[in-house]
Design a protein around this motif. Structure first.
Motif, PDB file in Angstrom:
ATOM      1  N   PHE A 155       0.831  -1.197   0.000  1.00  0.00           N
ATOM      2  CA  PHE A 155       0.000   0.000   0.000  1.00  0.00           C
ATOM      3  C   PHE A 155       0.871   1.256   0.000  1.00  0.00           C
ATOM      4  CE2 PHE A 155      -2.540   3.304   2.031  1.00  0.00           C
ATOM      5  CZ  PHE A 155      -3.617   3.304   1.151  1.00  0.00           C
ATOM      6  N   ARG A 162      -9.752   9.934  -2.957  1.00  0.00           N
ATOM      7  CA  ARG A 162      -9.773   9.302  -1.630  1.00  0.00           C
ATOM      8  C   ARG A 162     -10.633  10.102  -0.649  1.00  0.00           C
ATOM      9  NH1 ARG A 162      -6.081   5.303  -1.227  1.00  0.00           N
ATOM     10  NH2 ARG A 162      -4.528   5.217  -2.878  1.00  0.00           N
ATOM     11  N   GLY A 214     -14.244   9.288  -1.457  1.00  0.00           N
ATOM     12  CA  GLY A 214     -14.578   7.884  -1.220  1.00  0.00           C
ATOM     13  C   GLY A 214     -14.405   7.434   0.216  1.00  0.00           C
ATOM     14  N   GLY A 215     -13.904   8.323   1.084  1.00  0.00           N
ATOM     15  CA  GLY A 215     -13.703   7.938   2.474  1.00  0.00           C
ATOM     16  C   GLY A 215     -12.515   7.020   2.659  1.00  0.00           C
ATOM     17  N   GLU A 216     -11.409   7.327   1.993  1.00  0.00           N
ATOM     18  CA  GLU A 216     -10.216   6.479   2.073  1.00  0.00           C
ATOM     19  C   GLU A 216      -8.972   7.246   2.503  1.00  0.00           C
ATOM     20  OE1 GLU A 216      -9.947   5.018  -1.899  1.00  0.00           O
ATOM     21  OE2 GLU A 216     -11.563   3.577  -1.634  1.00  0.00           O
ATOM     22  N   SER A 253      -7.860   8.017   5.508  1.00  0.00           N
ATOM     23  CA  SER A 253      -7.153   7.467   6.668  1.00  0.00           C
ATOM     24  C   SER A 253      -6.205   6.349   6.264  1.00  0.00           C
ATOM     25  CB  SER A 253      -8.146   6.961   7.712  1.00  0.00           C
ATOM     26  OG  SER A 253      -8.904   5.892   7.203  1.00  0.00           O
ATOM     27  N   GLN A 254      -6.473   5.684   5.153  1.00  0.00           N
ATOM     28  CA  GLN A 254      -5.577   4.634   4.672  1.00  0.00           C
ATOM     29  C   GLN A 254      -4.214   5.214   4.317  1.00  0.00           C
ATOM     30  OE1 GLN A 254      -7.732   3.073   1.349  1.00  0.00           O
ATOM     31  NE2 GLN A 254      -8.987   1.733   2.600  1.00  0.00           N
ATOM     32  N   ASP A 286     -13.593   9.706   7.099  1.00  0.00           N
ATOM     33  CA  ASP A 286     -13.843   8.601   6.176  1.00  0.00           C
ATOM     34  C   ASP A 286     -15.199   7.962   6.439  1.00  0.00           C
ATOM     35  OD1 ASP A 286     -11.413   9.105   5.027  1.00  0.00           O
ATOM     36  OD2 ASP A 286     -10.436   7.274   5.736  1.00  0.00           O
ATOM     37  N   ARG A 287     -15.541   7.773   7.710  1.00  0.00           N
ATOM     38  CA  ARG A 287     -16.856   7.199   8.055  1.00  0.00           C
ATOM     39  C   ARG A 287     -17.983   8.081   7.512  1.00  0.00           C
ATOM     40  NH1 ARG A 287     -14.481   6.328  13.443  1.00  0.00           N
ATOM     41  NH2 ARG A 287     -13.775   4.177  13.448  1.00  0.00           N
ATOM     42  N   GLN A 338     -17.888  10.211   5.018  1.00  0.00           N
ATOM     43  CA  GLN A 338     -17.915  10.175   3.556  1.00  0.00           C
ATOM     44  C   GLN A 338     -18.540   8.875   3.055  1.00  0.00           C
ATOM     45  OE1 GLN A 338     -17.484  13.508   3.120  1.00  0.00           O
ATOM     46  NE2 GLN A 338     -16.699  12.833   1.164  1.00  0.00           N
ATOM     47  N   ARG A 339     -18.246   7.785   3.730  1.00  0.00           N
ATOM     48  CA  ARG A 339     -18.818   6.503   3.299  1.00  0.00           C
ATOM     49  C   ARG A 339     -20.319   6.461   3.566  1.00  0.00           C
ATOM     50  NH1 ARG A 339     -14.233   1.880   4.216  1.00  0.00           N
ATOM     51  NH2 ARG A 339     -12.591   3.015   3.113  1.00  0.00           N
ATOM     52  N   ARG A 395     -19.322   7.743  -3.727  1.00  0.00           N
ATOM     53  CA  ARG A 395     -18.771   6.841  -4.752  1.00  0.00           C
ATOM     54  C   ARG A 395     -19.881   5.991  -5.372  1.00  0.00           C
ATOM     55  NH1 ARG A 395     -13.449   4.300  -3.288  1.00  0.00           N
ATOM     56  NH2 ARG A 395     -12.760   6.290  -4.058  1.00  0.00           N
TER      57      ARG A 395
END
Length: 133
Positions: free
Chosen positions: A17, A82, A85-87, A89-90, A100-101, A103-104, A109
Motif C-alpha cells: 500500500f 480518496r 470515497g472515504g479512504e 485514513s488509509q 472517512d466514516r 464520507q462513506r 462513490r
C-alpha cells in the motif's frame, strides 16, 4: 519492489500500500532522461514544493512545465478521489477515520457509479449514431 521484514500479512499489505500511494507522489530528486529534449532542463523546488524551471529553449520549458504540473495534479486527483470515497485514513492516518466514516455514509462513490451507468446508457445511442455517419 522491496518488502521489509515483519508480519507476512499486515506488514506486506502495508508495504504494498505504501508503494502504491508513494508512486502517485511527484519525483522531487534525481534526474530523468527524456527523448526529444535537445538541451538540459533543470527543475528545482523551494521549501513549499513550488517548482522553478530553467531551460535554454522555450519548447523545453513548456514541456517541463507540463510534466511538473501533471506530477502535482496526479497527487491532487488521487487525494480528492480518496477524500470523496472515504479512504484518506488509509494514506494519512487514523486521525481521518471519522471523516472517512462520514464520507462513506454519504455514499458519494456509489452515487457516482450509478450516475456513470445512467450517463453511459444515454450516451451509447448517440455514440452509435455518430460513428455510423
Amino acid at each position: 519492489m522491496a518488502f521489509t521484514a515483519g508480519d507476512r500479512t499486515s506488514g506486506r499489505r502495508h508495504d504494498v500500500f505504501y508503494f502504491v500511494v508513494r508512486s502517485a507522489l511527484p519525483q522531487l530528486d534525481g534526474s530523468l532522461r527524456v527523448e526529444g529534449l535537445p538541451a538540459r532542463v533543470t527543475v528545482t523546488r523551494d521549501a513549499h514544493g513550488v517548482p522553478a524551471i530553467e531551460a535554454q529553449a522555450l519548447e523545453d520549458l513548456f514541456f517541463a512545465q507540463g510534466y511538473v504540473t501533471a506530477q502535482d495534479r496526479l497527487w491532487q486527483m488521487d487525494a480528492m478521489r480518496r477524500f470523496a470515497g472515504g479512504e484518506l485514513s488509509q494514506v494519512l492516518g487514523e486521525g481521518l477515520l471519522e471523516h472517512d466514516r462520514e464520507q462513506r455514509i454519504l455514499g458519494l462513490r456509489a452515487r457516482r457509479s450509478k450516475r456513470s451507468g445512467d450517463l453511459s446508457a444515454r450516451i451509447a445511442p448517440i455514440s452509435r449514431h455518430t460513428l455510423a455517419e
